[in-house]
Design an enzyme around this catalytic site. Structure first.
Site, PDB file in Angstrom:
ATOM      1  CG  HIS A   1      -7.900  -5.478  -5.045  1.00 23.48           C
ATOM      2  ND1 HIS A   1      -7.068  -4.421  -5.515  1.00 23.48           N
ATOM      3  CD2 HIS A   1      -7.917  -6.379  -6.172  1.00 23.48           C
ATOM      4  CE1 HIS A   1      -6.554  -4.653  -6.863  1.00 23.48           C
ATOM      5  NE2 HIS A   1      -7.303  -5.680  -7.170  1.00 23.48           N
TER       6      HIS A   1
ATOM      7  N   PRO B   1       1.663   0.319  -6.196  1.00 22.19           N
ATOM      8  CG  PRO B   1       1.270   1.649  -8.263  1.00 22.19           C
ATOM      9  CD  PRO B   1       1.340   0.359  -7.534  1.00 22.19           C
ATOM     10  CG  ASN B   2      -0.377   5.225  -4.237  1.00 26.54           C
ATOM     11  OD1 ASN B   2       0.488   6.296  -3.971  1.00 26.54           O
ATOM     12  ND2 ASN B   2      -1.190   5.273  -5.080  1.00 26.54           N
TER      13      ASN B   2
ATOM     14  CB  ALA C   1      -4.360   2.362  -8.883  1.00 27.97           C
TER      15      ALA C   1
ATOM     16  CG  ASN D   1      -3.079  -4.963  -3.080  1.00 33.99           C
ATOM     17  OD1 ASN D   1      -3.418  -4.356  -3.985  1.00 33.99           O
ATOM     18  ND2 ASN D   1      -3.520  -4.751  -1.950  1.00 33.99           N
TER      19      ASN D   1
ATOM     20  NE  ARG E   1     -12.490   1.859  -2.359  1.00 34.01           N
ATOM     21  CZ  ARG E   1     -11.336   2.179  -2.241  1.00 34.01           C
ATOM     22  NH1 ARG E   1     -10.530   1.065  -2.583  1.00 34.01           N
ATOM     23  NH2 ARG E   1     -10.742   3.503  -2.439  1.00 34.01           N
TER      24      ARG E   1
ATOM     25  CE1 TYR F   1      -7.325   0.429  -0.190  1.00 36.24           C
ATOM     26  CE2 TYR F   1      -6.845   2.712   0.313  1.00 36.24           C
ATOM     27  CZ  TYR F   1      -7.182   1.776  -0.635  1.00 36.24           C
ATOM     28  OH  TYR F   1      -7.624   1.929  -1.797  1.00 36.24           O
TER      29      TYR F   1
ATOM     30  NE  ARG G   1      -3.725   4.562  -0.752  1.00 33.67           N
ATOM     31  CZ  ARG G   1      -3.880   3.523  -1.652  1.00 33.67           C
ATOM     32  NH1 ARG G   1      -3.304   2.240  -1.510  1.00 33.67           N
ATOM     33  NH2 ARG G   1      -4.529   3.810  -2.807  1.00 33.67           N
TER      34      ARG G   1
ATOM     35  CD  GLU H   1      -6.525  -8.654  -9.319  1.00 25.79           C
ATOM     36  OE1 GLU H   1      -7.121  -9.202 -10.152  1.00 25.79           O
ATOM     37  OE2 GLU H   1      -6.704  -7.122  -9.373  1.00 25.79           O
TER      38      GLU H   1
HETATM   39  C1  DQA Z   1      -6.128  -1.756  -3.584  1.00 22.32           C
HETATM   40  C2  DQA Z   1      -7.600  -1.127  -4.362  1.00 22.32           C
HETATM   41  C3  DQA Z   1      -7.248  -0.292  -5.354  1.00 22.32           C
HETATM   42  O1  DQA Z   1      -8.305  -0.005  -6.131  1.00 22.32           O
HETATM   43  C4  DQA Z   1      -6.305   0.951  -4.931  1.00 22.32           C
HETATM   44  O2  DQA Z   1      -6.216   1.853  -6.077  1.00 22.32           O
HETATM   45  C5  DQA Z   1      -5.237   0.604  -3.971  1.00 22.32           C
HETATM   46  C6  DQA Z   1      -5.449  -0.431  -3.007  1.00 22.32           C
HETATM   47  C7  DQA Z   1      -6.744  -2.439  -2.369  1.00 22.32           C
HETATM   48  O3  DQA Z   1      -5.734  -3.175  -1.700  1.00 22.32           O
HETATM   49  O4  DQA Z   1      -7.780  -2.405  -1.907  1.00 22.32           O
HETATM   50  O5  DQA Z   1      -4.267   1.069  -4.152  1.00 22.32           O
HETATM   51  O6  DQA Z   1      -5.444  -2.449  -4.425  1.00 22.32           O
END
Ligand code: DQA
Length: 152
Positions: A98, A9-10, A76, A73, A105, A22, A17, A96
């Site tokens: 990020h 998501p996102n 959240a 990735n 954070r 990021y 964003r 995984e």
């Molecule tokens: C993320 C880190 C997560 O905590 C966050 O919710 C994201 C992006 C990252 O790539 O740093 O959506 O996965």
């Protein structure tokens, strides 16, 4: 080799964003860079982004028996989704990723429900994290000849 690259998501909003967190690369930029590296290593990629937990789980299921590894990735959902964790536990080896340093954070980002079912994880290295994950997966999946006696 064939890998599933899963963006949660996102992550479709990358570039716009929270760029201070990021960076300014878009998801297309990241995918293009990864495709180039994959080509170099003769690896085929299936790249999926979804804002929906069920769609991500479906993509993991589709990877069972068809992909050799997964780069995920989860956004959240990595901090919250038992269902995604259970899917990955039944799937080919996953790493995984990020982009941000989740451990620097908020406390709610310090836990990964996926980490125990992944072979490893990379955080805080931005887009390079995906490239490192790709190379680590290849390394993990490449059988090694034992070193001849007397070496090393
Ligand atoms: C993320 C880190 C997560 O905590 C966050 O919710 C994201 C992006 C990252 O790539 O740093 O959506 O996965």
């Amino acid at each position: 080799m064939r890998f599933l690259v899963l963006h949660g998501p996102n992550l479709n909003l990358l570039g716009r964003r929270e760029p201070e967190v990021y960076g300014r690369m878009t998801l297309d930029d990241i995918n293009a860079r990864l495709e180039q590296l994959a080509l170099h290593h003769d690896v085929a990629l299936d790249i999926v982004q979804s804002n929906h937990e069920g769609a991500l789980i479906d993509a993991v299921h589709a990877a069972i028996g068809t992909a050799d590894g997964i780069i995920v990735n989860p956004g959240a959902l990595g901090h919250t989704s038992l269902a995604l964790r259970d899917a990955l536990a039944a799937a080919p080896p996953a790493i995984e990723v990020h982009l941000s340093n989740v451990h620097a954070r908020e406390a709610f980002r310090h836990t990964s429900l996926l980490a125990p079912v992944c072979i490893g994880g990379i955080y805080g290295l931005g887009a390079a994290g995906y490239a490192l994950a790709l190379e680590a997966l290849i390394d993990h999946l490449t059988p090694r000849e034992p070193a001849p006696a007397g070496e090393g």
